[in-house]
Design an enzyme around this catalytic site. Structure first.
Site, PDB file in Angstrom:
ATOM      1  N   CYS A  11       0.832  -1.216   0.000  1.00 50.06           N
ATOM      2  CA  CYS A  11       0.000   0.000   0.000  1.00 50.06           C
ATOM      3  C   CYS A  11       0.864   1.263   0.000  1.00 50.06           C
ATOM      4  O   CYS A  11       2.031   1.234   0.360  1.00 50.06           O
ATOM      5  CB  CYS A  11      -0.890  -0.011   1.248  1.00 50.06           C
ATOM      6  N   ASP A 130      -5.891  -3.249  11.500  1.00 52.39           N
ATOM      7  CA  ASP A 130      -4.755  -2.349  11.661  1.00 52.39           C
ATOM      8  C   ASP A 130      -4.672  -1.960  13.140  1.00 52.39           C
ATOM      9  O   ASP A 130      -5.645  -2.116  13.897  1.00 52.39           O
ATOM     10  CB  ASP A 130      -4.976  -1.112  10.772  1.00 52.39           C
TER      11      ASP A 130
END
Ligand SMILES: O=C(O)c1ccccc1N[C@@H]1O[C@H](COP(=O)(O)O)[C@@H](O)[C@H]1O
Length: 216
Positions: A11, A130
């Site tokens: 990412c 996360d």
């Protein structure tokens, strides 16, 4: 049963050379951050140009943090995203309204009921987990307690948060997630990926796959 292959998303891609290097080392997906406060943020035209260079069978993921629907529509009009990643406090109805496949990020705290979150986000292609940070929505480079993940949900989980070549094999062996997502752990500066770190990360993922399959 076949040996599982953990899917990998890299990412925070901002440059074509980083995108090419990510694909060359075997990333299944690359992520573009449409969140202006992030040092990894990209503009619409920049992301559209990056996507043009994307090879077949590699997915483009667009990351949003509490963006307004019209902002997301504006991106979708020009950038051929395969998957939307909602990394803020978006309600399920908003995630569903674009007619695209999507994943929901959950910032992990000890009191999170992941089974309930999975039931709440009906239609999600997976839950991305996360670390929780009160000051930043993600991309913090921090890990969370992987023991908070119910094994029953493992196949729906994309594990993120502070992963790098040193810890991802252990993460895969322990959590057995569908996929992993990395940003800071393969960078040499914010928004600038490091080809060597991406290659070592991928080698460590395959090592984790062997460990999870009991081959060491
Ligand atoms: O990368 C960012 O700047 C970012 C900003 C806002 C929300 C999420 C962001 N990135 C996502 O954060 C996780 C973990 O990143 P890291 O590996 O710990 O650096 C990852 O899912 C990114 O997609």
């Amino acid at each position: 049963m076949q040996q599982p292959r953990t899917r990998v998303k890299i990412c925070g891609i901002t440059r074509s050379e980083d995108l090419e290097a990510a694909v060359a080392v075997g990333a299944d997906a690359v992520g573009f951050v449409f969140y202006p406060p992030s040092p990894r943020a990209v503009g619409i035209e920049q992301a559209a140009a990056l996507c043009q260079a994307l090879k077949p069978f590699v997915s483009a993921v667009g990351l949003f943090v509490d963006a307004r629907p019209e902002e997301i529509e504006a991106v979708l009009a020009q950038v051929p995203l395969d998957l939307l990643q909602f990394h803020g406090d978006e309600p399920p109805e908003l995630c569903r309204r674009f007619g695209r496949r999507w994943i929901k990020a959950i910032r992990m705290r000890p009191d999170i009921d992941l089974e309930a979150e999975y039931a709440r986000f009906v239609g999600t292609a997976g839950l991305l987990l996360d670390a929780y940070d009160p000051n930043r929505p993600g991309g913090t480079g921090q890990r969370f307690d992987w023991g908070l993940i119910p094994p029953r949900l493992a196949s729906k989980i994309i594990l993120a948060g502070g992963l790098d070549a040193r810890n991802v094999a252990e993460a895969i062996a322990q959590v057995r997630p569908y996929g992993v997502d990395v940003s800071g752990g393969v960078e040499r500066a914010k928004g600038i990926k490091d080809p060597e770190r991406m290659a070592s990360f991928m080698r460590a993922v395959r090592d984790g796959d062997r460990r999870r399959a009991g081959i060491s």
